[in-house]
Write an enzyme that holds these catalytic residues in place. Structure first.
Site, PDB file in Angstrom:
ATOM      1  CG  ASP A 155      -2.269   0.629   1.002  1.00 26.22           C
ATOM      2  OD1 ASP A 155      -2.282   1.845   0.775  1.00 26.22           O
ATOM      3  OD2 ASP A 155      -3.299  -0.056   1.060  1.00 26.22           O
ATOM      4  CG  HIS A 196      -5.216   3.867   0.784  1.00 22.41           C
ATOM      5  ND1 HIS A 196      -4.779   2.571   0.581  1.00 22.41           N
ATOM      6  CD2 HIS A 196      -6.468   3.923   0.269  1.00 22.41           C
ATOM      7  CE1 HIS A 196      -5.732   1.881  -0.039  1.00 22.41           C
ATOM      8  NE2 HIS A 196      -6.772   2.680  -0.232  1.00 22.41           N
ATOM      9  CB  SER A 234      -9.198   0.781  -0.276  1.00 17.88           C
ATOM     10  OG  SER A 234      -8.505   0.954  -1.473  1.00 17.88           O
TER      11      SER A 234
END
Length: 770
Positions: A133, A206, A544
């Site tokens: 990620d 994220h 996600s």
């Protein structure tokens, strides 16, 4: 056809670097065993091969999930390299993008349970989840190692120290952290280290968010700007984490992603969590599919997000059958922020704006960006930078259409132009699906129908000289116990599978809307650069967020059942999934309010406690996947590129078809070429992981207009681990369709021993050729 597809892909993926406009990064697959003994290492050999055709240098070498290297090449250099006898294939790089708490409780995972999946698996304490990620913010309490035992002895990974990420940032919880930027910098030049970290540290948020969803520790109190107050935890709170940073300001590059897969598997991860995706291409051109196969081949479970391209059909990504593809659903919590119009009507909306609020007793002037003078109408309707006239916006609430720029960015633009508040209205394609955002000014999001009603009100009121349009936004905080839930999130990508329609994708859905999880320091919760607010947790939405839920659950299942393969774990999650909501009615589609379908949710919403004891599993070996590729008409070179194995496809093609992969779901596509009667069969083998001396009987709900038989109708197991096979025969008749049209009917097959139901969806698609 393959040649023209490659030309199209090269055009699509043309590089943006101003320094080398004729070059592209390629991933080069090499016959690992052909290395001449004169070269001390494979890297020396690869360098020699490369310098014979190009002046470029190697970006990455790969030797675990894939054999070869990546380099920047012109199309001619790539062709010349392919002429070398030891080079199997060259794959053009694709740029991927991110698929951007109460959810453990919603899933039935509570820390106080004494006989549940968390207790049975010791919360996943001996398992390592590798998160590929944007990196991680290691100081967050979600990654504290209090109470954890020593790092598992099998672990070979490490923390890669750098200027802003010392080796001491890792601990017994965060056991590894690495970054991969060679592909990114090969295309874009040297990174700007004032805006992102050359280290595993997260400058986006994220990666920190997804890592804590999969395996964050229990943290209390947790909230975002006062919303969603309570205990936050990941799915496997004692599992170890390893962060592999591959995503940067301009995206996530295939050469870096493959390097991360290579490192993660070599390090010894048990699960890979990947909330990244891109264009669907054949598996032999898909670096994610190739890396995932190498991981699964080593016994590593790979969970990937389905994408946020919903609610349209054929939008699902990460569709290789060896990956578990995860769509997104809602949980039983939302954050209402309603619009009250001057005509007395209330339009429902959602937001996690943290204040100061608008005066609830005051009505504010209301304007629509698209009807403001001085702009081109289209840009101002979307509230794009430079499109709004401050003299027309100042002191007003502005209605902006969703699309093009981010929802939070629209708010920043309205604020900069003097607006007091903002309403974001969905377009027709978005439907009624709502996502709550941490806005920088009082703002809310409303559905497409609500947006239409507000526009009508503005239009009608603006015609009156005495009564101009007004509104206010009423923020109501956090609301629990929402019904119905789960609902399929509007953005969640849908099937059918664009690459292999005979494999149903997504596989399952998991919580992915308005999920609370850890957030880095130095990044405002809105993600807008001017946002100076700081919070330890943030609320985000996307597949996600759904993917790491399944990654954490896979770690728990692997801990409870160490002998289960990645396919067995996925089977347990799929065959125990549910398709009804908390009203005991069929799940709805958020975008329309109508009943959802298997193309939306696959096998259904994950049910962790049932997945621990599924009774039967559909297992799959690497050789089964090779047979699947043979039956997909892949060439020998294509198959070697994916699997690193040579395949004899004659036997596989005689034995069956694509749909005979031992998958836990059934899907068939009939092309109507004038035959009135259509039929096929599926062969499946199930392994008993329940009780010895158990008998399972079949129950069938055939798709409408279809006759389905299963032989035998009863499976009698004498021992745990025993495998038994059955055949499903499907017969249907041609239906009248216009050219290019499709008819989809669904049913299911259930094996039951009286206390467990092993459920598989059955999808029959009829297509009329053009």
């Amino acid at each position: 056809m393959a040649f023209f597809f490659l030309l199209f892909l090269l055009t699509l993926l043309s590089p943006s670097s101003s320094n080398d406009l004729n070059s592209l990064t390629y991933i080069v697959h090499v016959d690992h065993e052909a290395k001449p003994s004169i070269f001390p290492t494979h890297r020396h050999w690869y360098t020699s091969s490369l310098t014979s055709t190009s002046s470029s240098s190697i970006i990455h070498t790969y030797d675990t999930v894939f054999h070869g290297f990546s380099a920047r090449l012109t199309a001619q250099e790539a062709t010349n390299l392919l002429d070398q006898p030891h080079v199997i294939s060259v794959i053009p790089e694709q740029v991927r993008h991110l698929h951007t708490t109460r959810s453990p409780e919603f899933l039935g995972l509570r820390s106080t349970d004494k006989a549940g999946l968390l207790e049975e698996s010791d919360f996943g304490s001996d398992l390592v989840i590798g998160v590929i990620d944007t990196g991680i913010w290691p100081e967050r309490p979600s990654f504290d190692d209090r109470g954890l035992g020593p790092v598992p002895a099998k672990w070979k990974g490490q923390c890669l120290p750098s200027r802003d990420f010392p080796a001491t940032a890792c601990n017994r919880k965060l056991v590894g952290a690495k970054f991969f930027c060679g592909g990114y910098e090969a295309t874009n030049g040297k990174m700007n280290e004032t805006t992102e970290f050359r280290s595993p540290r997260d400058s986006d948020g994220h990666g920190t968010h997804t890592a804590s969803i999969s395996a964050g520790r229990y943290v209390f109190p947790a909230s975002t700007l006062g919303y969603a107050r309570g205990v936050a935890s990941g799915m496997a709170p004692k599992a170890r984490l390893a962060a592999y940073k591959v995503c940067w300001n301009s995206g996530c590059y295939d050469s870096d992603i493959l390097a991360a897969f290579d490192a993660a598997v070599a390090d010894g991860v048990d699960v890979v969590s990947l909330s990244v995706g891109g264009v669907v291409v054949p598996y032999y051109l898909d670096a994610i599919a190739i890396g995932a196969f190498g991981a699964v081949d080593r016994g590593v479970f790979v969970s990937a997000s389905a994408g946020n391209g919903g609610p349209g059909a054929l939008t699902v990504t990460n569709v290789a059958p060896w990956m578990t593809t995860v769509g997104a659903g809602t949980i039983d919590r939302d954050f209402p922020a309603n619009v009250r119009l001057g005509n007395g009507k209330t339009i429902p909306g959602v937001s996690v704006y943290g204040g100061p609020d608008l005066d609830p007793d005051k009505m504010y002037p209301l304007v629509y960006g698209g009807s403001l003078l001085g702009g081109d109408g289209y840009s101002s309707s979307l509230c794009i930078e430079g499109s709004l006239d401050p003299s027309l916006v100042k002191g007003k609430i502005v209605l902006c259409d969703r699309g093009i720029n981010s929802r939070a960015t629209k708010g920043e633009i309205v604020r900069k132009n003097g607006g007091l508040g903002m309403i974001i209205a969905n377009g027709v394609f978005d439907g009624e699906g709502l996502v709550a955002d941490c806005h920088v000014l009082p703002a809310t999001s409303v559905g497409a129908s609500g947006g239409d009603e507000i526009r009508r009100y503005i239009s009608e009121s603006s015609k009156s000289k005495s009564k101009q349009p007004t509104a206010t936004i009423v923020f109501k905080g956090t609301r629990l116990g929402i019904r119905p839930a789960p609902v399929i999130a509007s953005f969640s990508a849908r099937g059918p599978n664009p690459e292999t329609p005979d494999i149903l994708k997504p596989d399952v859905i998991a919580p992915g809307l308005n999920i609370l999880a850890a957030w880095p320091d130095k990044i405002g919760p809105s993600g807008v650069s001017s946002d100076n607010r700081r919070t330890e947790f943030n609320i985000l939405s996307g597949t996600s967020m759904a993917c790491p839920h399944v990654s954490g659950l896979a770690a728990l299942l692997k801990a409870a059942h160490p002998d289960w393969s990645p396919a067995a774990i996925r089977s347990a999650l799929m065959t125990t999934a549910y398709t009804v909501d908390n009203r005991d009615e069929r799940m709805l589609d958020e975008s329309t309010g109508n009943i959802s379908s298997v193309m939306d949710y696959g096998s259904g919403h994950v049910h962790p406690t049932k997945a621990m004891d599924p009774g039967l599993v559909y297992d799959i070996t690497s050789y089964d996947y090779i047979n699947f590729l043979c039956n997909s008409n892949y060439t020998g070179t294509n198959i070697v590129t994916i699997t690193r194995r040579k395949a004899d496809c004659d036997g596989a093609r005689r034995a069956g078809h694509v749909g005979n992969l031992n998958y836990p779901s059934f899907s068939v596509v009939f092309q109507q070429y004038g035959e009135s009667k259509l039929s096929t069969h599926f062969i499946r083998t199930v392994t008993n992981v329940g009780d010895s001396d158990s008998v399972y009987e079949v129950k069938i709900r055939p798709p409408r207009g279809t006759a389905v038989t299963v032989k035998p109708e009863k499976l009698s197991f004498r021992r745990v681990g025993q495998r038994l096979s059955f055949v499903v025969r499907v017969k249907t008749t041609e239906v009248k369709l216009s050219p290019g049209a499709t008819s989809v009917e669904t049913g299911h097959i259930v094996w039951s021993d009286g206390k467990r139901n092993v459920t598989s969806p059955l999808v029959v698609t009829l297509q009329q050729p053009l």
